[in-house]
Design a protein around this motif. Structure first.
Motif, PDB file in Angstrom:
ATOM      1  N   LYS A 189     -15.965  -1.206   9.510  1.00  0.00           N
ATOM      2  CA  LYS A 189     -14.937  -0.439  10.224  1.00  0.00           C
ATOM      3  C   LYS A 189     -15.581   0.447  11.302  1.00  0.00           C
ATOM      4  N   ALA A 228     -16.827  -2.690   3.832  1.00  0.00           N
ATOM      5  CA  ALA A 228     -15.649  -2.598   4.691  1.00  0.00           C
ATOM      6  C   ALA A 228     -15.735  -1.337   5.547  1.00  0.00           C
ATOM      7  N   LYS A 229     -16.189  -0.250   4.939  1.00  0.00           N
ATOM      8  CA  LYS A 229     -16.321   1.007   5.691  1.00  0.00           C
ATOM      9  C   LYS A 229     -17.333   0.877   6.817  1.00  0.00           C
ATOM     10  N   GLY A 247     -10.460  -3.333   2.750  1.00  0.00           N
ATOM     11  CA  GLY A 247     -10.881  -2.000   2.306  1.00  0.00           C
ATOM     12  C   GLY A 247      -9.856  -1.365   1.382  1.00  0.00           C
ATOM     13  N   ASN A 248      -8.609  -1.340   1.844  1.00  0.00           N
ATOM     14  CA  ASN A 248      -7.553  -0.689   1.076  1.00  0.00           C
ATOM     15  C   ASN A 248      -7.317  -1.358  -0.280  1.00  0.00           C
ATOM     16  N   LEU A 278      -9.569  -6.247   8.031  1.00  0.00           N
ATOM     17  CA  LEU A 278     -10.583  -5.410   7.409  1.00  0.00           C
ATOM     18  C   LEU A 278      -9.943  -4.219   6.675  1.00  0.00           C
ATOM     19  N   ARG A 279      -8.913  -3.679   7.317  1.00  0.00           N
ATOM     20  CA  ARG A 279      -8.215  -2.540   6.715  1.00  0.00           C
ATOM     21  C   ARG A 279      -7.615  -2.964   5.367  1.00  0.00           C
ATOM     22  N   ALA A 323      -4.911   4.462   7.609  1.00  0.00           N
ATOM     23  CA  ALA A 323      -6.310   4.670   7.230  1.00  0.00           C
ATOM     24  C   ALA A 323      -6.955   3.371   6.787  1.00  0.00           C
ATOM     25  N   ILE A 324      -8.285   3.332   6.948  1.00  0.00           N
ATOM     26  CA  ILE A 324      -9.021   2.137   6.536  1.00  0.00           C
ATOM     27  C   ILE A 324      -9.219   2.131   5.030  1.00  0.00           C
ATOM     28  N   ASP A 325      -9.377   3.327   4.449  1.00  0.00           N
ATOM     29  CA  ASP A 325      -9.546   3.285   2.996  1.00  0.00           C
ATOM     30  C   ASP A 325      -8.364   3.937   2.288  1.00  0.00           C
ATOM     31  N   PHE A 326      -8.133   3.402   1.153  1.00  0.00           N
ATOM     32  CA  PHE A 326      -6.905   3.741   0.435  1.00  0.00           C
ATOM     33  C   PHE A 326      -6.862   5.205   0.018  1.00  0.00           C
ATOM     34  N   SER A 327      -8.012   5.764  -0.367  1.00  0.00           N
ATOM     35  CA  SER A 327      -7.970   7.165  -0.807  1.00  0.00           C
ATOM     36  C   SER A 327      -7.538   8.073   0.332  1.00  0.00           C
ATOM     37  N   LEU A 340       0.830  -1.215   0.000  1.00  0.00           N
ATOM     38  CA  LEU A 340       0.000   0.000   0.000  1.00  0.00           C
ATOM     39  C   LEU A 340       0.863   1.264   0.000  1.00  0.00           C
TER      40      LEU A 340
END
Lengths: 143, 475
Positions: free
Chosen positions: B307, B303-304, B274-275, B270-271, A114-118, A16
């Motif tokens: 979370k 996933a969000k 999501g990623n 989970l991270r 962060a949980i999401d990549f963006s 990542l």
């Protein structure tokens, strides 16, 4: 060119970080080591890392095998030369105790993964933007 | 002489004269009038015959002292009157120093004695029937009187212990208690709300007691009184209760620990899901068709959501862990920052969120109290269908508590549901409103950790959440 060392045991996180830096199209060179002990070898140019280059910035995970991020942080900040290198904690822990510990021991920033990549991309972009564009680094001679 | 015989004739007291040997030479007529005796019988008899033979020994001893030079003594002895009833006569026996004659004056003290006796019986009855283990002992720690409960509470059965030594009745009395008794005989009062007595048969007895000296009329200590209560059952119940509380606390802690570990460990994979779903979309999106992209979006969205659920669960479990410290906090800026955090929502719904005077210096766990304001303000805005949603935060203080109120003009909570809202994972509007169902349970837990309480009053015109923070918290 900015030299970054990322000390991180999680394969996923390595990908990542690598991808994030690639996607923001930076000239940053990023190196990865997989635990704290290797991180110290890298920084002290020992063993397999005799020809490593001293990084300008260190990204440091906390939970790692062999030597965890807290111990690496203490080792770096107790070293006359290495202590000059800014250390950014990059971790999943949001525990107040961990945050306090890291700042107590000389961490220069503490950024949750962060949980999401963006969102992660945004934080990487900011890290890179701030340290590469605005910051002046000291000269470090580990030997 | 004449006047003396008149006195002997008329006196209501009992009078006699006896010679040096004690032989009666003259008796007042009252003796014949009132006592069950005749004159002929008595003359030349010993004056002891006027008295109860049972008392003879002690009287005789007193007569000896008369001969040794003491000039008088008093003695009470019983006699029968004409009606056959027992009366008590207090005799004052004098020896004339010249003639050596003995002069006796007796007075009926039955009434006085009966009064004393009746008083004594009342007291005895009071002690005997006292619903507590009480005993009165003399200087040698021998029983004078005790309550019935003394026998039952100490498992003595129906035996007679009056006159017996306390240490004979209870051979397993520890030395320290014997020392206490001696100490008490010196005039000290001993109070112990809980003492443990390991009996010789192995049983544990717990007692609460007070030991006091009691005093003779001349002011000397006559012995001691035990006021005791066997509290073994009470102590055992208390111990059981304590064990249950400890067990409950431990199992709660286990549960919190489990929730913490589970949610913490769930977060990592989970991270990654999501990623990487997102990275997949960014890097390979151009090569995928719209359906594949939709699937990826669902993965990212799920996933969000998960979370959020995990992070709420983590917060919930953390409240119980002693990770947080009490600090002084500025509540106005805390609420202000929550309003800023909801700015987008406020703009979207044309809502107003305001507050009246709030304390700037309040002892609490700031990060936790902020979560409470976050949840309450968030709910007030979220569960609101008004064209102009309004949320108002206010404060007042009582002697013991800080009281906060969060009012809204939202959809309200129905009577059926009002008791369920503070339970974890209870979502009343599953489909209509997004959420995890932890918010209010978290608020309740936080407020309880601040020694306060939270409740809600609701109608179709909106809800008022009231919560308190105790003033008794200390840093």
């Amino acid at each position: 060119m900015l030299n970054i060392l990322h000390i991180e045991d999680n394969e996923g996180d390595i990908i990542l970080t690598e991808q994030a830096f690639k996607l923001i199209d930076t000239k940053t060179k990023i190196e990865f080591v997989k635990n704290g002990a290797e991180g110290m070898d890298y920084l002290k140019k020992r063993g397999d890392y005799k020809s490593s280059s001293t990084p300008d910035l260190i990204l440091l995970d906390i939970n790692m095998p062999l030597m965890d991020g807290k111990e690496v942080l203490i080792n770096i900040k107790n070293d006359q030369e290495l202590r000059k290198i800014p250390v950014i904690m990059l971790t999943t822990s949001a525990s107040e105790k961990d945050i306090e510990f890291c700042y107590d021991n000389g961490a220069n920033a503490y950024i949750p993964k962060a949980i999401d990549f963006s969102e992660f991309m945004v934080s990487i972009e900011k890290i890179e933007g701030f340290w590469l564009k605005y910051n002046l680094f000291p000269t470090v001679n580990p030997n | 002489m004449n006047s003396l015989s008149t006195v002997f004739e008329l006196s209501d007291d009992y009078l006699f004269v006896a010679n040096a040997e004690g032989k009666l030479t003259n008796l007042s007529s009252s003796i014949y009038r009132k006592l069950n005796l005749s004159k002929a019988d008595l003359l030349n008899k010993h004056f002891l015959d006027l008295m109860n033979p049972d008392d003879a020994v002690s009287i005789h001893n007193n007569i000896q002292t008369l001969q040794d030079g003491v000039d008088h003594f008093n003695v009470v002895s019983s006699a029968k009157n004409k009606e056959g009833r027992t009366i008590f006569i207090e005799w004052n026996i004098n020896r004339d120093t010249d003639s050596k004659d003995i002069l006796g004056i007796g007075r009926d003290v039955s009434t006085k004695l009966n009064e004393v006796r009746s008083e004594r019986e009342k007291l005895e009855s009071l002690i005997t029937h006292t619903p507590a283990a009480v005993a009165m002992l003399d200087n040698d720690i021998r029983y004078i009187i005790h309550s019935k409960r003394w026998l039952t509470d100490y498992g003595l059965g129906d035996i007679d212990i009056i006159g017996k030594s306390h240490y004979e009745v209870f051979p397993d009395i520890p030395q320290r208690w014997k020392d206490d008794h001696q100490n008490c005989l010196k005039g000290n009062i001993l109070v112990n709300p809980q003492d443990h007595w390991q009996r010789d048969d192995g049983t544990d007895v717990y007692i609460a007691y007070e030991i006091r000296p009691w005093y003779n009329s001349n002011g000397t200590v006559g012995g001691i009184i035990f006021y005791t209560q066997v509290i073994t059952d009470y102590i055992e119940t208390q111990k059981e209760l304590e064990a249950k509380v400890t067990e409950l606390r431990r199992s709660n802690l286990d549960l919190e620990q489990f929730a913490y570990v589970a949610s913490h460990d769930l977060q990592e994979p989970l991270r990654m899901i999501g990623n990487f779903s997102e990275l997949l979309k960014i890097q390979y999106g151009p090569q995928l068709d719209s359906r594949a992209l939709e699937y990826i979006d669902i993965s990212i969205g799920s996933a969000k959501k998960m979370k959020e659920l995990i992070s709420n669960l983590l917060n919930y479990s953390r409240v119980g862990r002693l990770e947080s410290d009490l600090k002084m906090a500025d509540i106005e800026s805390m609420v202000q920052s929550q309003i800023s955090e909801h700015q987008l929502m406020i703009q979207d719904t044309a809502a107003t969120v305001d507050y009246s005077e709030l304390p700037d210096n309040l002892l609490c766990v700031p990060s936790q109290l902020e979560m409470v304001f976050h949840n309450l303000i968030n709910n007030a805005l979220k569960f609101n269908k008004s064209s102009k949603p309004k949320v108002h935060v206010s404060y007042e203080e009582t002697k013991t508590d800080h009281v906060f109120r969060v009012e809204d003009n939202g959809i309200g909570i129905s009577k059926d549901n009002i008791n369920k809202i503070f339970l974890a994972f209870r979502r009343l509007h599953k489909t209509e409103y997004p959420g995890t169902g932890i918010g209010l349970a978290l608020c309740k837990k936080i407020i309880e950790r601040h020694k306060g309480h939270i409740n809600v009053a609701s109608s179709e015109n909106g809800s008022i959440f009231t919560f308190t923070i105790s003033k008794s918290l200390t840093e």
